[in-house]
Design an enzyme around this catalytic site. Structure first.
Site, PDB file in Angstrom:
ATOM      1  N   ASP A 171       1.847 -52.253  11.193  1.00 23.85           N
ATOM      2  CA  ASP A 171       0.998 -52.879  10.174  1.00 23.85           C
ATOM      3  C   ASP A 171       1.848 -53.384   9.002  1.00 23.85           C
ATOM      4  OD1 ASP A 171      -1.115 -53.744   8.663  1.00 23.85           O
ATOM      5  OD2 ASP A 171      -1.871 -51.756   8.154  1.00 23.85           O
ATOM      6  N   HIS A 228      -1.786 -60.428   7.788  1.00 24.37           N
ATOM      7  CA  HIS A 228      -1.014 -61.632   7.456  1.00 24.37           C
ATOM      8  C   HIS A 228      -1.996 -62.745   7.102  1.00 24.37           C
ATOM      9  CE1 HIS A 228       2.566 -64.286   7.809  1.00 24.37           C
ATOM     10  NE2 HIS A 228       1.668 -65.189   8.181  1.00 24.37           N
TER      11      HIS A 228
END
EC number: 3.2.1.4
Length: 525
Positions: A479, A427
């Site tokens: 993920d 992120h």
């Protein structure tokens, strides 16, 4: 060197090489596996590389993370002050002063403790560059004795957009603390960062070291005289880096580092005389983080007990030690009455859901530093549930690091870029969009969300050295770019790892030397 000595060294080297190869063949394993199976040198190099990816400002000629470019070149312009530089804290582009300062403090502490190891690996210069990138910014941000610019950018507007830092269209308004809007917590932490860094640069850049110390002393005096929480003065920070623990820990933290930097009894007296009033002796902690510094203060204070000159303060320092021991014993599962830190089924320390790895890295660092202190003092850690030796403490820290590097049920390295499997959808705005160097076309505020954020493909750029938030309480990890609780990385996650990696490199070298001596002795027999 004479020819005879040269030949003697060649023969000795070949002898050791043959013995090592023969021994490895008999054992059926490599020498790397013998000492742990992980390349801590590679992990160290990559962890320091991460800070270059987080840089804001005009990038230097020797920038190694080449997918980044200049950004934030007008920071502070609106307020008439130069605030270009510093670090983005995580996957966004706000420059939050409190976590940035803690990052620099931990990097500096790593160099103070393990500078020789960093130098032997060739990484000391990179560590110094990482520290100076932060302290150069703090010098700019401290525009007068009682003014510190605490934040650049607005988290709300910043999070509305998904852009590369080179394309930023979000607000770059800057926010400051001063006499009328106090922030003792951020002033104390920034003082700690600059004091610790002044120790780092004392021998190599004495003028810069003195400058840092001057700023540190002014900031501490400002924070102590005009007391208050910075998130009460600057409401804009409250949703992102609220000072939940208050400012008392940072005042003690700043004074402790100023004492280490100056050896001035004034700061020592502050740490001792204010211990009760500021909570240093009342808070028994089970975490150490950008917000909560009590455990760090308690550990540093307890390490002063061995020095004869502090004998007059031994009663208070012993009380600090009791609280430091509580923290360490809670990490080691040696406390009673349910005060131990929770662990996942696979043994990872688990403090809380959001960005749990930050607590793992700081705990590993404090365990490592204190194990060395106890080893030098020839003492053990006494806990309610038994005695822990320095080797056992370091061994547990190593187990946490090995979990991070891949020894876990997911068989994933949570240090990005290390090992065969690691998070590929971190992120992070800059890494998740095509590099500015390859795609110079402007990417607008919401265009990044439309075209890049939701993609299932890996990030175009690898955020090497980033320590992500990590798995949940069951060792599971998802993920996904949108799973910011687990896949976002922060500078203060990676910073403590620098010191631990350096120490584990020393440990490996010691083991190899011991094995060489043992093998040579066996061969001679």
């Amino acid at each position: 060197m004479t020819v005879m000595n040269h030949r003697h060294k060649q023969c000795h080297f070949l002898l050791l090489l043959l013995i090592t190869v023969f021994s490895a063949a008999l054992d059926g394993v490599s020498s790397e596996t013998d000492v742990g199976g992980f390349d801590y040198g590679e992990a160290l190099s990559k962890s320091l590389l991460y800070f270059e990816a987080q840089r804001s400002g005009r990038l230097p000629y020797n920038q190694r993370v080449t997918w980044r470019d200049h950004s934030g070149l007008t920071d502070g312009l609106e307020q008439g002050v130069d605030l270009v530089g510093g670090y983005h804290d995580a996957g966004d582009h706000v420059k939050f002063g409190l976590p940035m300062a803690f990052t620099v403090t931990m990097l500096s502490w790593s160099v103070i403790e393990y500078g020789d190891s960093l130098a032997s690996t060739g990484e000391l210069s990179h560590a110094l560059e990482a520290i100076k990138w932060g302290t150069d910014y703090f010098i700019k941000a401290h525009t007068s004795p009682n003014v510190l610019w605490a934040e650049v950018g607005d988290g709300d507007t910043d999070h509305y957009c998904w852009q590369r830092p080179e394309d930023m269209t979000t607000s770059r308004r800057a926010f400051k603390i001063d006499e009328n809007n106090p922030g003792s917590d951020i002033a104390g932490e920034t003082a700690a960062a600059m004091a610790a860094a002044s120790i780092v640069f004392r021998s190599t850049n004495p003028h810069y070291s003195h400058l840092l110390l001057h700023h540190a002393q002014q900031l501490f005096e400002f924070g102590d005289k005009y007391r208050g929480k910075y998130d009460e003065s600057l409401k804009v920070v409250k949703s992102y880096y609220a000072s939940v623990s208050g400012y008392m820990d940072e005042l003690l933290w700043g004074a402790t580092w100023l004492y280490r930097a100056t050896d001035n009894e004034h700061y020592m007296s502050y740490v001792v005389d204010m211990a009760h009033q500021l909570g240093g002796l009342s808070w028994a902690m089970s975490e150490f983080s950008w917000d909560v510094k009590f455990a760090g203060v308690q550990l540093l204070a307890s390490m002063l007990l061995k020095e004869e000159k502090h004998k007059q303060h031994s009663k208070v320092l012993q009380q600090y030690k009791s609280k430091a021991d509580h923290y360490l014993c809670s990490i080691l599962n040696k406390n009673i009455n349910g005060t131990n830190v929770q662990r996942t089924p696979a043994g990872l320390l688990y403090v809380r859901q959001w960005n749990n790895m930050q607590y793992v890295s700081t705990a590993s660092f404090l365990l490592t530093v204190y194990s060395d202190h106890l080893r030098k003092s020839n003492t053990d850690l006494e806990c309610h549930e038994g005695t822990v030796t320095p080797d056992e403490m370091l061994g547990f820290a190593k187990s946490q690091i090995d979990y991070i590097l891949g020894s876990n049920p997911m068989e994933t390295s949570y240090l990005v870029g290390y090992g065969p499997k690691y998070p590929i959808r971190v992120h992070h705005r800059g890494a998740s969009i095509a590099s500015f160097k390859e795609h110079k076309g402007f990417i607008g505020c919401t265009q990044g969300y439309d075209n890049w954020y939701g993609r299932s493909e890996p990030n175009p750029s690898v955020l090497v050295g980033a320590l992500v938030g990590g798995p949940d309480h069951q060792d599971d990890f998802d993920d996904r770019r949108g799973n910011y609780v687990q896949t976002e990385a922060c500078t203060y996650n990676t910073a403590p790892l620098v010191g631990v990696f350096a120490r584990l490199i020393e440990l490996e070298e010691q083991k190899l030397e011991e094995e060489d001596v043992s093998l040579v002795a066996t061969y001679k027999r």
